[in-house]
Design an enzyme around this catalytic site. Structure first.
Site, PDB file in Angstrom:
ATOM      1  CG  ASP A 129       9.518 -59.674  16.817  1.00  0.00           C
ATOM      2  OD1 ASP A 129       8.334 -59.806  17.206  1.00  0.00           O
ATOM      3  OD2 ASP A 129      10.187 -58.642  16.989  1.00  0.00           O
ATOM      4  CD  GLN A 154       7.981 -52.815  19.005  1.00  0.00           C
ATOM      5  OE1 GLN A 154       8.128 -53.919  19.531  1.00  0.00           O
ATOM      6  NE2 GLN A 154       6.892 -52.512  18.323  1.00  0.00           N
ATOM      7  CE  LYS A 161       5.634 -56.327  20.965  1.00  0.00           C
ATOM      8  NZ  LYS A 161       6.494 -56.080  19.801  1.00  0.00           N
TER       9      LYS A 161
HETATM   10  N1  GUN Z   1       6.518 -53.206  15.114  1.00  0.00           N
HETATM   11  C1  GUN Z   1       5.223 -53.459  14.852  1.00  0.00           C
HETATM   12  N2  GUN Z   1       4.921 -54.744  15.150  1.00  0.00           N
HETATM   13  C2  GUN Z   1       6.046 -55.301  15.612  1.00  0.00           C
HETATM   14  C3  GUN Z   1       6.365 -56.601  16.097  1.00  0.00           C
HETATM   15  O1  GUN Z   1       5.538 -57.524  16.141  1.00  0.00           O
HETATM   16  N3  GUN Z   1       7.662 -56.780  16.493  1.00  0.00           N
HETATM   17  C4  GUN Z   1       8.595 -55.798  16.425  1.00  0.00           C
HETATM   18  N4  GUN Z   1       9.833 -56.083  16.823  1.00  0.00           N
HETATM   19  N5  GUN Z   1       8.337 -54.573  15.987  1.00  0.00           N
HETATM   20  C5  GUN Z   1       7.065 -54.334  15.585  1.00  0.00           C
END
Ligand code: GUN
Length: 295
Positions: free
Chosen positions: A125, A102, A58
């Site tokens: 998110d 995350q 990311k």
């Molecule tokens: N864990 C798995 N997918 C995601 C996501 O899209 N965002 C976040 N914050 N955690 C995740």
């Protein structure tokens, strides 16, 4: 028998490149206008290897479109109160356009509390109940990254969806449930008749076999086999798993929730693992961050 595949690839890498080029040009305009680049922060708690890989991807993606990013790494011993304190600070940080925490978090931290603590205006998110409520009502807001990325992938390749039967396998808060809502909305792509299936569904195969569009997010390696899929279906595989494979140099290979080698040849469109949904999830996060910066 011919081995020539007749299906077309839902290529998330190619689609991402196209969408990210657009994001980069819009980001440059935002940066010129306000004198600072769109800025995303990502919080990583603990040492989960897969989470670290995702967060690093990311952060790298931000740089590729001219965004600024900040990676905030906290030890696994971080308390819930400490994390909530940090979130309160990030909520008030005018230098940021949005941030993510995350998931999964270490067991001693309540993910629900953390999700609720994030200010919806910073929730790139799209996990906050307000973001999800806005999605359900079709109001402007941040869409959850993976389902929004899948919709973008279907749009990019012009896959017809209106009036089709879309079967979603898996009802997680971040993929299956929002996916079922996005596909049933009165939008293009959308306008599907949707069936949401899960661990308590009876005779799953009889339902998946009726799918014109099958979206699989069940979190089980190679769970969907050829007998579960209708000839000519559109198949989107959300899963990603490392399977030990001594024949590979790195000792493993990546597979999805779908047994690709037998399902892909039956499909009209097929999203591969890796290189399908994965890159689109990150692209959606960039889109949400750009949206936040354009406010
Ligand atoms: N864990 C798995 N997918 C995601 C996501 O899209 N965002 C976040 N914050 N955690 C995740």
């Amino acid at each position: 028998m011919s081995d020539v595949a007749t299906y077309r690839l839902l290529d998330g890498k190619q689609c991402s490149e196209a969408v990210r080029a657009e994001i980069a040009s819009k980001a440059a305009a935002v940066t010129a206008q306000r004198g600072r680049a769109p800025h995303l922060a990502a919080v990583l708690v603990g040492n989960d290897g897969a989470s670290r890989t995702y967060v690093e991807s990311k952060v790298k993606a931000c740089a590729s479109v001219g965004f600024r990013s900040s990676l905030i790494e906290l030890p696994a011993s971080t308390t819930e109160a400490e994390l909530l304190d940090l979130i309160a600070k990030l909520n008030g940080d005018r230098d940021l356009d949005g941030f993510i925490v995350q998931l999964p978090l270490p067991k001693h931290i309540n993910e629900e509390k953390v999700t609720l603590a994030i200010d919806p205006s910073q929730d790139v998110d799209g996990f906050h109940p307000e973001s999800l409520g806005r999605m359900v009502l079709g109001l402007p807001g941040f869409l959850p990254a993976t389902p929004a990325g899948i919709v973008e992938l279907l749009r990019h390749y012009g896959v017809p969806t209106a009036g089709k039967h879309c079967v979603v396998v898996g009802r997680s808060n971040i993929v299956g449930t929002p996916m079922s809502i996005l596909m049933s909305r009165n939008t293009e792509p959308g306008n599907c008749t949707v069936t949401l299936t899960h661990s308590r569904t009876k005779d799953l195969t009889s339902i998946t076999r009726q799918a014109d569009i099958l979206i699989v997010a069940i979190g089980k390696p190679e769970f969907i086999t050829a007998d579960m899929v209708k000839e000519g279906a559109v198949v989107v595989d959300v899963g990603i798993h490392r399977i030990t494979d001594p024949t590979k140099k790195r000792g493993f290979r990546l597979v999805g929730d779908v047994k690709a080698q037998e399902v892909a040849p039956k499909s009209s469109w097929f999203s591969p693992v890796p290189g399908g949904v994965g890159p689109m999830t990150i692209t959606s996060l960039l889109l949400n961050t750009l949206k936040a910066a354009q406010r």
